[in-house]
Every structure is written in structure tokens, then in C-alpha cells.
Design an enzyme around this catalytic site. Structure first.
Site, PDB file in Angstrom:
ATOM      1  N   SER A  60      -2.386   4.857  -0.939  1.00 59.52           N
ATOM      2  CA  SER A  60      -3.214   5.347  -2.047  1.00 59.52           C
ATOM      3  C   SER A  60      -3.813   4.198  -2.849  1.00 59.52           C
ATOM      4  O   SER A  60      -3.272   3.089  -2.887  1.00 59.52           O
ATOM      5  CB  SER A  60      -2.387   6.217  -2.989  1.00 59.52           C
ATOM      6  OG  SER A  60      -1.740   7.238  -2.283  1.00 59.52           O
TER       7      SER A  60
HETATM    8  N1  SAH Z   1       2.557   7.656  -0.880  1.00 60.76           N
HETATM    9  C1  SAH Z   1       1.897   7.021   0.231  1.00 60.76           C
HETATM   10  C2  SAH Z   1       0.578   7.678   0.536  1.00 60.76           C
HETATM   11  C3  SAH Z   1       0.506   7.987   1.973  1.00 60.76           C
HETATM   12  S1  SAH Z   1      -0.789   9.075   2.503  1.00 60.76           S
HETATM   13  C4  SAH Z   1       1.761   5.523   0.005  1.00 60.76           C
HETATM   14  O1  SAH Z   1       2.063   5.046  -1.100  1.00 60.76           O
HETATM   15  O2  SAH Z   1       1.370   4.812   0.942  1.00 60.76           O
HETATM   16  C5  SAH Z   1       0.045  10.622   2.597  1.00 60.76           C
HETATM   17  C6  SAH Z   1       1.250  10.713   3.479  1.00 60.76           C
HETATM   18  O3  SAH Z   1       1.710  12.056   3.397  1.00 60.76           O
HETATM   19  C7  SAH Z   1       0.990  10.433   4.955  1.00 60.76           C
HETATM   20  O4  SAH Z   1       1.859   9.441   5.413  1.00 60.76           O
HETATM   21  C8  SAH Z   1       1.274  11.776   5.617  1.00 60.76           C
HETATM   22  O5  SAH Z   1       1.847  11.666   6.911  1.00 60.76           O
HETATM   23  C9  SAH Z   1       2.251  12.407   4.642  1.00 60.76           C
HETATM   24  N2  SAH Z   1       2.345  13.867   4.729  1.00 60.76           N
HETATM   25  C10 SAH Z   1       1.363  14.776   4.904  1.00 60.76           C
HETATM   26  N3  SAH Z   1       1.867  16.023   4.947  1.00 60.76           N
HETATM   27  C11 SAH Z   1       3.229  15.888   4.796  1.00 60.76           C
HETATM   28  C12 SAH Z   1       4.326  16.810   4.781  1.00 60.76           C
HETATM   29  N4  SAH Z   1       4.153  18.121   4.930  1.00 60.76           N
HETATM   30  N5  SAH Z   1       5.564  16.315   4.625  1.00 60.76           N
HETATM   31  C13 SAH Z   1       5.786  14.978   4.489  1.00 60.76           C
HETATM   32  N6  SAH Z   1       4.797  14.067   4.497  1.00 60.76           N
HETATM   33  C14 SAH Z   1       3.540  14.502   4.654  1.00 60.76           C
END
Ligand code: SAH
Length: 210
Positions: A60
Site C-alpha cells: 500500500s
Molecule cells: N497490507 C499489505 C497490502 C497488501 S495488498 C502490505 O502492507 O503490503 C492486499 C493483500 O490482501 C494481498 O496480499 C492479498 O492477497 C490479500 N487478500 C485479499 N483477499 C484476502 C482474503 N480474503 N484473506 C486474506 N488476505 C487477502
């Protein structure tokens, strides 16, 4: 490129863009974001932008991380926070500087393995990880003082609100009228209180494991 100076410039920029909580700014100043992206992108790690982390996912934008973390800390001292969507692990690492226990759930095993390695390398021993579909939260650890969702849901995930203690807050991007809004939803004795923190862009929240 990855020095304290570049991190300080990022903090200065976040301050200019309305981030006020000194605790959050300090966490960003001390957390090496370049450790959370591929080496080829490390020179861009302190730009205020989202960056690819592979498998179609992104780390993010720092401003969004700061805004969500401010909302988590708002009005209290949370002890236990759940994050849905570990991704690179950066948001969890920021939370780990500020709250005693961080629980984080990810549905892509490969990303979770990398994130765990980073937590270990940086000595972040107060982050607990789980390979699972975050729609279900982490029932055995509930209730949480705050829950942060870092992927966009089509509706407010009520299963997660049930894992919040009364007075706790859920911070999540939710699709509304074809756009994503960042919502801070506080659980009250009577129901919930909702605040709209503005428009955001997140990858979608998906179901199942991969
Ligand atoms: N917080 C992260 C942002 C990653 S992007 C950071 O600081 O880098 C969002 C993430 O959410 C992705 O890795 C994706 O695989 C995960 N995601 C999407 N749907 C999800 C779900 N149902 N359960 C767990 N993770 C999920």
C-alpha cells in the site's frame, strides 16, 4: 536511496498531506520499507506510492498505511489488532511498532512466507501470522481492539465486526457506488458508527486460498 534521510523526507511529505499522529510518523520513520519490496524496486521504496509485490498484489501507499494506522489508534490504546491481507508485511510491521500484538492473515502462501522472513529478519516478534481466508477473521483470537482490512471488500464484512470488542474499530476499504471508500466503523453497544475517511484504491478482497 534507502537511508534515514529518504525516510525522513517521506515523513515530511506525509505530514504535509495531513498525517498528524506523531506515533505513526515515528513508526514510518523507523521502519525500512525497502525491506518489503523486491530489491529492483528498493530505490522507489520511499516514494509515496503503492508498488507491485508480485502475484498481482501491491504494497500500500505510505499515506494510506499512515491514515489507516491513525484510525486504528484513534481514541485508545489497542492491545490486539487483526490485519486482513498481510501482503508484503509492511502495514503489519508499522502496527507492530505501536501495539503489543498484531495478528495478520493472508490467502497467498507465497507472499506470507516472504513476509514471515521479513518479520524474522527485522526482529518483529509480536506479529502472529496465519494462512487463511481473512473473510473469516481469526475467531480463536477474537475479540480484537481493532481490525484493519487491506483489500477492498464489496460490502462491510459483518463477520469481522463480530470479532471486534465493543468500542473497537474496523478500518476497511469498501466498494460504494463503483468507488472504494475507506471506512472506519466503530462497534457500539447499539450497533455501529461509521466514518468515511475518503476515496482509496486497493486490490480486491478475494475468497479461498492460493
Ligand atoms: N497490507 C499489505 C497490502 C497488501 S495488498 C502490505 O502492507 O503490503 C492486499 C493483500 O490482501 C494481498 O496480499 C492479498 O492477497 C490479500 N487478500 C485479499 N483477499 C484476502 C482474503 N480474503 N484473506 C486474506 N488476505 C487477502
Amino acid at each position: 536511496m534507502t537511508s534515514q534521510g529518504t525516510r525522513d523526507r517521506l515523513v515530511w511529505r506525509l505530514r504535509e498531506h495531513g498525517i498528524e499522529d506523531e506515533r505513526v510518523l515515528k513508526a514510518i520513520a523507523t521502519t525500512p520499507r525497502h525491506e518489503f519490496v523486491d530489491e529492483a524496486l528498493s530505490s522507489r521504496a520511499y516514494e509515496d506510492t503503492a508498488l507491485p509485490i508480485g502475484l498481482g498484489q501491491t504494497i500500500s501507499q505510505p499515506w494510506v498505511v499512515a491514515k489507516m494506522t491513525e484510525a486504528v489508534l484513534d481514541g485508545g490504546k489497542p492491545e490486539k489488532v487483526l490485519e486482513v491481507g498481510t501482503g508484503s508485511g509492511y502495514q503489519a510491521a508499522i502496527l507492530a511498532c505501536l501495539v503489543p500484538k498484531v495478528f495478520t492473515v493472508e490467502r497467498i502462501e507465497e507472499l506470507l512466507k516472504l513476509a514471515r522472513r521479513r518479520f524474522h529478519k527485522l526482529g518483529l516478534h509480536n506479529i502472529y501470522t496465519r494462512y487463511a481466508d481473512g473473510h473469516l477473521g481469526w475467531p480463536s483470537q477474537a475479540p480484537f481492539d481493532a481490525i484493519i482490512v487491506t483489500a477492498a471488500a464489496t460490502h462491510v464484512p459483518t463477520e469481522l465486526i463480530e470479532q471486534l470488542r465493543v468500542g473497537g474499530v474496523l478500518v476497511a476499504p469498501v466498494e460504494r457506488g463503483g468507488m472504494q471508500r475507506l471506512l472506519a466503523i466503530r462497534r457500539t453497544e447499539e450497533g455501529v458508527d461509521e466514518r468515511d475517511l475518503g476515496g482509496v484504491i486497493f486490490v480486491p478482497m478475494l475468497s479461498g486460498l492460493t
